[in-house]
Design a protein around this motif. Structure first.
Motif, PDB file in Angstrom:
ATOM      1  N   ASP A  14      -6.957   2.998   5.129  1.00 16.44           N
ATOM      2  CA  ASP A  14      -6.123   1.921   4.785  1.00 16.44           C
ATOM      3  C   ASP A  14      -6.613   0.773   5.435  1.00 16.44           C
TER       4      ASP A  14
ATOM      5  N   ASN B 202       0.697  -1.086   0.052  1.00 18.74           N
ATOM      6  CA  ASN B 202      -0.036  -0.105  -0.039  1.00 18.74           C
ATOM      7  C   ASN B 202       0.862   1.452   0.101  1.00 18.74           C
TER       8      ASN B 202
ATOM      9  N   HIS C 265      -8.239   7.929  -0.316  1.00 12.40           N
ATOM     10  CA  HIS C 265      -8.410   8.886   0.472  1.00 12.40           C
ATOM     11  C   HIS C 265      -8.816  10.185  -0.280  1.00 12.40           C
TER      12      HIS C 265
ATOM     13  N   HIS D 227      -3.486   4.495  -4.965  1.00  8.22           N
ATOM     14  CA  HIS D 227      -4.867   4.014  -4.237  1.00  8.22           C
ATOM     15  C   HIS D 227      -5.442   5.470  -3.574  1.00  8.22           C
TER      16      HIS D 227
END
Ligand code: FES
Ligand SMILES: [Fe+2]
Length: 339
Positions: free
Chosen positions: A297, A153, A164, A159
């Motif tokens: 996350d 991650n 986010h 991502h």
């Protein structure tokens, strides 16, 4: 299964005191405490007699007394008293001891061969003592996933566009091209995104007006330390070869992943910025925002761990996984080299 000959973060230095604190790192049960002079100690948390955790015993001066039959161990793990047979301390009454060092407000533990532990190899944090830089208090989060999912991650700048949305997302975070570089000890995935407003998290922190050139620099170092650097600089002043200008804003998020076992990770972090060193309000706001994002996350990574552990159909990779795959290869090689 894990890299052993490495320094991992065991906790914040302030977590450890004159109490016996039980932890599990890399699947090994460990008891930690401080001697009367503050020196940290980490011992195997299992009495050699009946394997009662020593954390259920008590501290006597700098020594630990087992809470079952009183075998007493010094800071090196050697048994120094056997009250039920005072003249015959068993020679094999010894517990393992782990090297531990306080540095950067964190307590670091060496999980491998103690003879190889060299504190000079603790991950270096540039500018830590620079009075012009400010840091956040940081935090800790347990995530129910294998630590390499967290590392993946933290090598994946893409991502943020989905996970986010209210903090780090911004134009280009979904599909601007990624650069991958490798060193002997780590992998970096990065990219510049040009001429965009700052992402929501950095709005108000960046001190200049107008569009920005933005760097996402995602770097993983062995065994599981991420340096996540964000640079915002006035549009036209950014780029791989550009020098910082007066207004260039830099924030580095340091992330320290310590495997608890193969299904759980303890995740420590703090942030370090090149502005407003004394401004606690900014530190608090950044820290709260980071925690919120890391909770986002966690929600994803715990499900990824479950999904990837028992896939019904094979998983596929995407181009964005190149950095994660390179780092996993590096981890596999380090583990193989230790065998
Ligand atoms: S279990 Fe520790 S002394 Fe017996
Ligand atoms: Fe994230």
């Amino acid at each position: 299964m894990f890299i052993k000959n490495a320094w991992y973060v065991a906790g914040w230095s302030t977590d450890f005191d004159r109490t016996l604190r039980a932890e599990t790192f890399l699947g090994e049960r460990i008891v930690l405490y401080r001697q009367q002079d503050g020196t940290p100690v980490a011992l195997e948390n299992a009495c050699p007699h009946r394997k009662l955790p020593l954390s259920q015993g008590r501290l006597i001066g700098d020594m630990v007394e087992c809470g079952y039959h009183g075998l007493t161990f010094d800071c090196t793990g050697q048994c120094v008293a056997a009250p039920t047979q005072p003249d015959a301390i068993p020679r094999r009454a010894v517990v393992r001891s782990y090297p531990v060092v306080d540095r950067y407000r964190l307590l670091w533990i060496w999980m491998g061969d103690p003879a190889l532990a060299n504190p000079d190899q603790i991950f270096h944090i540039a500018n830590f003592d620079n009075p012009d830089w400010g840091y956040t208090d940081g935090g800790v989060l347990d995530i129910a996933c294998h630590y390499l999912w967290v590392c993946d991650n933290l090598l994946d700048p893409s991502h943020v566009a989905w996970v986010h949305v209210t903090s780090f997302a911004g134009a280009g975070t979904d599909n601007a091209p990624l650069d991958l570089s490798r060193s002997d000890t780590g992998v970096t995935v990065s990219r510049w995104i040009y001429g965009q407003p700052p992402s929501p998290y950095y709005t108000g922190l960046v001190r200049f007006q107008g569009p920005c050139d933005r760097l996402q620099h995602y770097e993983m170092q062995l065994p599981g330390i991420a340096l996540n650097k964000s640079v915002y600089t006035p549009a036209g002043t950014g780029g791989p070869d550009a020098a910082a200008v007066a207004d260039t804003y830099v924030n580095i998020s340091y992330n320290f992943m310590t495997p608890i076992d193969t299904d759980n990770t303890r995740y420590f972090w703090f942030q370090h910025r090149n502005t407003d060193p004394e401004d606690q309000a900014i530190s608090d706001k950044m820290n709260a925002g980071a925690r919120l994002a890391f909770e986002e996350d966690r929600a994803v990574l715990e499900e990824v761990h479950k999904g990837m552990k028992t896939p019904v159909t094979p998983a596929i990779d995407l181009g964005l996984d190149a950095g994660a795959k390179a780092f996993r290869l590096m981890v596999d090689r380090a583990i193989a080299a230790e065998r």
